[in-house]
Design an enzyme around this catalytic site. Structure first.
Site, PDB file in Angstrom:
ATOM      1  N   PRO A 177       0.538   3.520  -8.645  1.00  0.00           N
ATOM      2  CA  PRO A 177      -0.170   4.601  -9.340  1.00  0.00           C
ATOM      3  C   PRO A 177      -1.334   5.188  -8.536  1.00  0.00           C
ATOM      4  CG  PRO A 177      -0.288   2.545 -10.619  1.00  0.00           C
ATOM      5  CD  PRO A 177       0.447   2.230  -9.361  1.00  0.00           C
ATOM      6  N   ASP A 184       0.827  -1.209   0.000  1.00  0.00           N
ATOM      7  CA  ASP A 184       0.000   0.000   0.000  1.00  0.00           C
ATOM      8  C   ASP A 184       0.864   1.263   0.000  1.00  0.00           C
ATOM      9  OD1 ASP A 184      -2.359   1.460   0.019  1.00  0.00           O
ATOM     10  OD2 ASP A 184      -3.270   0.282   1.618  1.00  0.00           O
ATOM     11  N   GLU A 213       0.252  -0.481  -5.078  1.00  0.00           N
ATOM     12  CA  GLU A 213      -0.665   0.670  -5.080  1.00  0.00           C
ATOM     13  C   GLU A 213       0.080   1.925  -5.566  1.00  0.00           C
ATOM     14  OE1 GLU A 213      -3.909   0.785  -2.722  1.00  0.00           O
ATOM     15  OE2 GLU A 213      -3.943  -1.396  -2.703  1.00  0.00           O
ATOM     16  N   ASP A 245     -10.653   3.183  -3.823  1.00  0.00           N
ATOM     17  CA  ASP A 245     -11.239   1.905  -3.395  1.00  0.00           C
ATOM     18  C   ASP A 245     -12.666   1.746  -3.923  1.00  0.00           C
ATOM     19  OD1 ASP A 245      -8.960   1.841  -1.821  1.00  0.00           O
ATOM     20  OD2 ASP A 245     -10.018   1.321   0.023  1.00  0.00           O
TER      21      ASP A 245
END
Ligand SMILES: *[C@@H]1O[C@H](CO)[C@@H](O)[C@H](O)[C@H]1NC(C)=O
Ligand SMILES: *[C@@H]1O[C@H](CO)[C@@H](O)[C@H](O)[C@H]1NC(C)=O
Length: 406
Positions: A191, A157, A189, A218
């Site tokens: 981009p 992340d 994660e 999301d």
């Protein structure tokens, strides 16, 4: 209406180099905790729904018992909130001792004993999104730790980091994973972090260092989020098509089929579009308690085969008319197609379709065998002049696969 057909020739296949770890030759399929179980860590109060060894083992059991594994779902993945609040005295990551009493190696062994693979989560920044220890300054050690535990996938992340650093940080983690010698699918994660900080993304390097990559907000258990993602993918269609293919895929986020907030029609529309994107199919639902129709949808062999098509192409958004979208994806054998009408309208009795096959991409005079995806109904042989009639309900999709005749 007459539609121009040059778009079919404008479909590119991934030109950029992909991450060379032998993984994600087709989009990964599995299950992930986040949307359904979020950061529920209170196992005293909510023992069956908290992020724990017990939850992951139960999902692994259901993946096998209920046919998901046989259908291709393979990775059982833990998202944020599995960690203890501190690293151990050797700076190593450690799981929360109460919720993962036997450690992650034990859990990986259990998942492997079922013929499945284990995914885990960390963050490139100083902390994870929920505030647990991040990997910044510890990436090499963390990669080694995951490999020693037998982890098969890492979702990495981007919270609590400066997205300007992603273009150095993600390749570094990719290299550290490689150096462990264990093939670990790398879910980035990168981009998405850039998007959040209003930076542009260069997908060439992303594809070179990641197997799958999030690049948008999301999804939540609400059709509006699905629509927003589909729009983003449509608006950037020509760019994204260049970078989707075996080894590397765009990740529009989790599959909410079997959730609570979307109707059955909305759920099938999501799954149809994700298959058209060649997206990872990571369910986030409760496999212990799922409606039959949702389970059947998740196991639909036509949708899965479109998603897992070996070309790994990203579908083309051919047109958008009054809230109705036509998407077409090339599949094997060469000349075959998957076609989706996606309806974003939220009132009315749906949109009737009546169109010559050639106007939606079936222009080869050899003809096609056409199958309706949700019902499995064989619609017979279509020639370019054959008429297709159907109705696309509001917030629903209509999907067919068209196999070219030899
Ligand atoms: C590491 O990278 C090399 C060169 O790209 C590749 O051949 C090898 O399979 C990779 N190993 C792993 C474990 O990803
Ligand atoms: C990015 O742009 C949006 C909209 O213009 C703005 O609200 C947000 O604060 C910006 N974020 C950063 C990190 O600059």
């Amino acid at each position: 209406m007459v539609f121009i057909c040059i778009w079919l020739f404008a479909t590119f296949f991934a030109t950029g180099m992909s991450l060379d770890n032998g993984l994600a030759r087709t989009p990964p399929m599995g299950w992930l905790t986040w949307i359904r179980f979020a950061c529920n860590t209170d196992c005293d109060y909510d023992p069956n729904f908290c992020i724990s060894e017990k939850l992951i083992k139960e999902m692994a059991d259901h993946m096998v018992q209920d046919g998901y594994k046989d259908a291709g779902y393979e990775y059982v993945c833990i998202d944020d909130c599995w960690l203890a609040k501190e690293r151990d005295e050797n700076h190593r990551l450690q799981p929360d001792p109460k919720r993962f009493p036997n450690g992650i190696k034990h859990l990986a062994d259990y998942v492997h004993s079922k013929g499945l693979k284990l995914g885990i989560y960390e963050d490139f920044g100083t902390k994870t999104c929920a505030g647990y220890p991040g990997s910044e300054f510890y990436m090499q050690l963390d990669a080694q730790t995951f490999a020693e535990w037998g982890v098969d996938l890492l979702k990495f992340d981007t919270c609590h980091s400066d997205a300007h650093d992603n273009k150095e940080g993600y390749p570094a983690m990719s290299m550290y994973l490689n150096q462990t010698g264990r093939p670990i699918l790398f879910s980035c994660e990168w981009p998405y972090g850039e998007l959040q900080q209003n930076l542009s993304s260069d997908y060439g390097p992303v594809r070179k260092y990641c197997n799958v990559w999030r690049n948008y907000w999301d999804v939540l258990d609400d059709f509006q989020y699905v629509k927003n993602i589909v729009k983003f993918y449509g608006d950037n269609n020509a760019l994204f098509q260049k970078y989707s293919g075996p080894g590397g895929f765009f990740d529009p986020d989790q599959v909410i089929v079997g959730g609570i907030g979307m109707s059955h029609y909305q759920q099938r529309a999501q799954l149809a579009m994700w298959a058209m994107f060649s997206a990872p199919l990571m369910m986030s639902n409760d496999l212990r308690d799922i409606q039959n129709e949702a389970r059947e949808l998740l196991l639909n062999k036509y949708i899965i085969s479109v998603d897992q098509d070996p070309l790994g192409a990203m579908a083309t958004r051919v047109w958008v008319i009054n809230g109705l979208e036509l998407w077409v994806k090339p599949i094997v054998p060469k000349g075959s197609l998957a076609i989706v009408f996606f309806n974003t309208k939220i009132f009315g009795s749906g949109t009737p379709i009546s169109t010559a096959a050639s106007d939606i991409g079936m222009s080869n005079p050899k003809g096609y065998r056409v199958t309706e995806v949700f019902t499995g109904k064989d619609l017979g042989i279509f020639k370019p002049e054959t008429n297709l009639t159907a109705r696309v309900f509001t917030t629903d999709a209509y999907m067919i696969v068209c196999h070219i005749l030899s």
